[in-house]
Scaffold this active site. Structure first.
Site, mmCIF file in Angstrom:
data_model
loop_
_atom_site.group_PDB
_atom_site.id
_atom_site.type_symbol
_atom_site.label_atom_id
_atom_site.label_comp_id
_atom_site.label_asym_id
_atom_site.label_seq_id
_atom_site.Cartn_x
_atom_site.Cartn_y
_atom_site.Cartn_z
ATOM 1 N N LYS A 19 4.441 -11.924 -63.996
ATOM 2 C CA LYS A 19 3.925 -10.935 -64.954
ATOM 3 C C LYS A 19 4.336 -9.949 -65.117
ATOM 4 O O LYS A 19 5.316 -9.368 -64.969
ATOM 5 C CB LYS A 19 2.243 -10.917 -64.313
ATOM 6 C CG LYS A 19 2.503 -10.359 -62.882
ATOM 7 C CD LYS A 19 2.504 -8.640 -62.755
ATOM 8 C CE LYS A 19 2.829 -8.134 -61.097
ATOM 9 N NZ LYS A 19 3.595 -6.961 -61.646
ATOM 10 N N SER B 102 4.318 -14.105 -55.832
ATOM 11 C CA SER B 102 2.801 -14.020 -55.598
ATOM 12 C C SER B 102 2.521 -14.746 -56.170
ATOM 13 O O SER B 102 1.361 -15.524 -55.463
ATOM 14 C CB SER B 102 2.103 -12.736 -56.144
ATOM 15 O OG SER B 102 2.367 -11.191 -55.498
ATOM 16 N N ASP C 282 -0.537 -8.790 -55.268
ATOM 17 C CA ASP C 282 -0.266 -9.269 -56.687
ATOM 18 C C ASP C 282 -1.264 -10.804 -56.282
ATOM 19 O O ASP C 282 -1.175 -11.181 -57.694
ATOM 20 C CB ASP C 282 1.021 -9.390 -57.010
ATOM 21 C CG ASP C 282 1.185 -7.856 -57.245
ATOM 22 O OD1 ASP C 282 0.324 -7.407 -56.951
ATOM 23 O OD2 ASP C 282 2.600 -7.433 -57.515
#
Length: 269
Positions: free
Chosen positions: A8, A99, A132
């Protein structure tokens, strides 16, 4: 079962408050990108974890994939599994790769053993792994706040835009990134700004970690500058660094321009 945990980016990141539990409150837009690891989980006679690709530092027993398995094992009678993680997303790069691996382990085990967990339940397990992690359960663009594990919808539309991520092979720990950070209320309303055309973001959408880290690591500042020179509509360091991304209106190939570094490029969804 084979899945591909993706990275991300942070579009804007403000550190707003130091919490009493030692963590920080923040606000940011998390946006999924296509740079992926590969994660395979199969039922087995005994629990085992294997990894390939980028070396993962530390004791493998502390890997988030195993921690995710143990979390679910406490509450469900799931059998042992064979886990293989092929690591592609760079570590300590502000991309949330670890994560994602932990969260995808939860969602994969939920499917593999028909646990029938809701999205909210899976997010609650993921929050126990790291700040996260919960984002990757839904894996959709979100306005994130709290420790980065609380979410709201956000009106951001980047489908069809082209993104280039450049990682200069610098590992920045969370502790290093927070050195010198003074939490403060955001000067702008991030949710409102991100509704504006991307051309307006350059001087308004900021990552608080950049102020110190771009001075400490000039190479990161140079990459950001070069992405703008190549025509990026918006460029920023993501998370606590060191990866820098540039968003472009049209397809562009910069592999040769940044051939000294790790790079991923592709369309945003």
């Amino acid at each position: 079962m084979l899945t591909f945990p993706n990275a991300k980016i942070n579009i804007g990141l403000h550190i707003t408050e130091k919490r009493t539990d030692g963590f920080h409150n923040l606000e940011s837009c998390f946006y999924p990108v296509g740079w992926c690891d590969a994660l395979e989980i199969l039922p087995a006679q005994e629990l085992s974890f294997h990894n390939s690709g980028i070396p993962i530092p530390g004791d493998s027993q502390n890997n988030l994939c195993l921690k995710a398995y143990y979390l679910l094992k406490k509450d469900f009678d799931i059998p042992p599994v064979w886990i293989h993680l092929h690591k592609v997303v760079p570590i300590g790069a502000g991309l949330g790769g670890g994560s994602a691996d932990g969260a995808f382990t939860i969602t994969t085990l939920n499917k593999l053993f028909s646990l029938k967990l809701t999205t909210e339940q899976m997010q609650q397990y993921a929050r126990q792994l790291g700040s996260d992690c919960a984002f990757f359960v839904e894996n959709q663009p979100k306005y994130c706040f709290g420790k980065g594990d609380e979410f709201d919808e956000i009106g951001i539309h980047l489908k069809g835009k082209y993104i280039i991520l450049v990682n200069p092979n610098i590992h920045i720990s969370t502790a290093e990134a927070y050195t010198g950070i003074l939490p403060h209320a955001a000067e702008v309303d991030l949710k409102e700004i991100l509704k504006q055309p991307i051309a307006m973001w350059k001087d308004l959408v900021k990552n608080d970690f950049e102020k110190n880290l771009l001075l400490k690591y000039p190479v990161i500042a140079n990459i950001k500058h070069e992405l703008y020179q190549y025509g990026a509509s918006y460029a920023s360091m993501t998370g606590s660094g060191s990866t820098v991304f540039g968003i472009f209106d049209n397809t562009i190939d910069l592999k040769q321009a940044f051939n000294k570094y790790m790079i991923w490029q592709g369309e945003l969804l």
